[in-house]
Motif scaffolding. Structure first.
Motif: not given
Length: 196
Positions: A99-126
């Motif tokens: 569910p997190v990895g799929r968000l990285t393929m969503d252009p609208d999520v990646i284009a938004s710093d706010e929506l992308r931040a929890p995804v980046d933070e989670t992958l960085d944490w992992l």
């Protein structure tokens, strides 16, 4: 579909999480969110500023859940190798994807710093958590001292995310399992042989 004790706000977040996973941001309409949540038309705007605000709450919850699930395995019992193995072999809905990895393929999520931040933070944490486990294994003599913890951690995350993609493409979890087995064979602690 949802527990009667679940608040409207929680039902909206849960329905948005599921729809983002299934359809992506653009495919997740307010109407679909309300229908799945069993909520009235005005309830989304009563609890959230709009779709982006609700999507952010859903993405944050998905990210928190992924971190909690991973931590449950990575912080569990066993040697560093056994904990990495448990993470790679844990039960997953491989064909549905991450569910997190799929968000990285969503252009609208990646284009938004706010929506992308929890995804980046989670992958960085992992990656950081896995790198720490590799370093722990090096200190215990389980892994070769020349292994770079950060590189190995990045490889583990790439294997998992790539495994999801390959499994979905083939319609079978076999590709995910093969990637996990291959990585584990590369990481397997070497038994030292003594010469007399």
């Amino acid at each position: 579909m949802y527990s009667a004790r679940m608040s409207t706000s929680d039902r909206l977040i849960e329905s948005t999480r599921e729809l983002l996973w299934e359809r992506g941001y653009v495919g997740t309409s307010p109407k679909a969110i309300l229908e799945r949540a069993g909520a009235g038309q005005g309830s989304m705007y009563h609890h959230f500023k709009g779709k982006p605000d609700l999507a952010l709450a859903a993405i944050r919850r998905t990210a928190e859940e992924m971190r909690a699930t991973a931590a449950g395995v990575l912080d569990g019992p066993g040697t560093p190798y056994e904990r990495i193995e448990a993470y790679l072999r844990r039960e997953r809905d491989v064909l549905r994807g991450c569910p997190v990895g799929r968000l990285t393929m969503d252009p609208d999520v990646i284009a938004s710093d706010e929506l992308r931040a929890p995804v980046d933070e989670t992958l960085d944490w992992l990656r950081e958590r896995l790198a720490g486990i590799v370093e722990e294994g090096k200190e215990q003599g389980q892994f070769a001292v020349d292994l770079d913890g950060e590189s190995v951690a990045a490889t583990i995350v790439a294997t998992v995310q790539g495994g999801y993609v390959l499994a979905r493409a083939s319609g079978s979890p076999a590709a995910f399992d093969a990637g996990a087995r291959g990585l584990l064979s590369l990481l397997a602690p070497r038994k030292t042989t003594r010469t007399s």
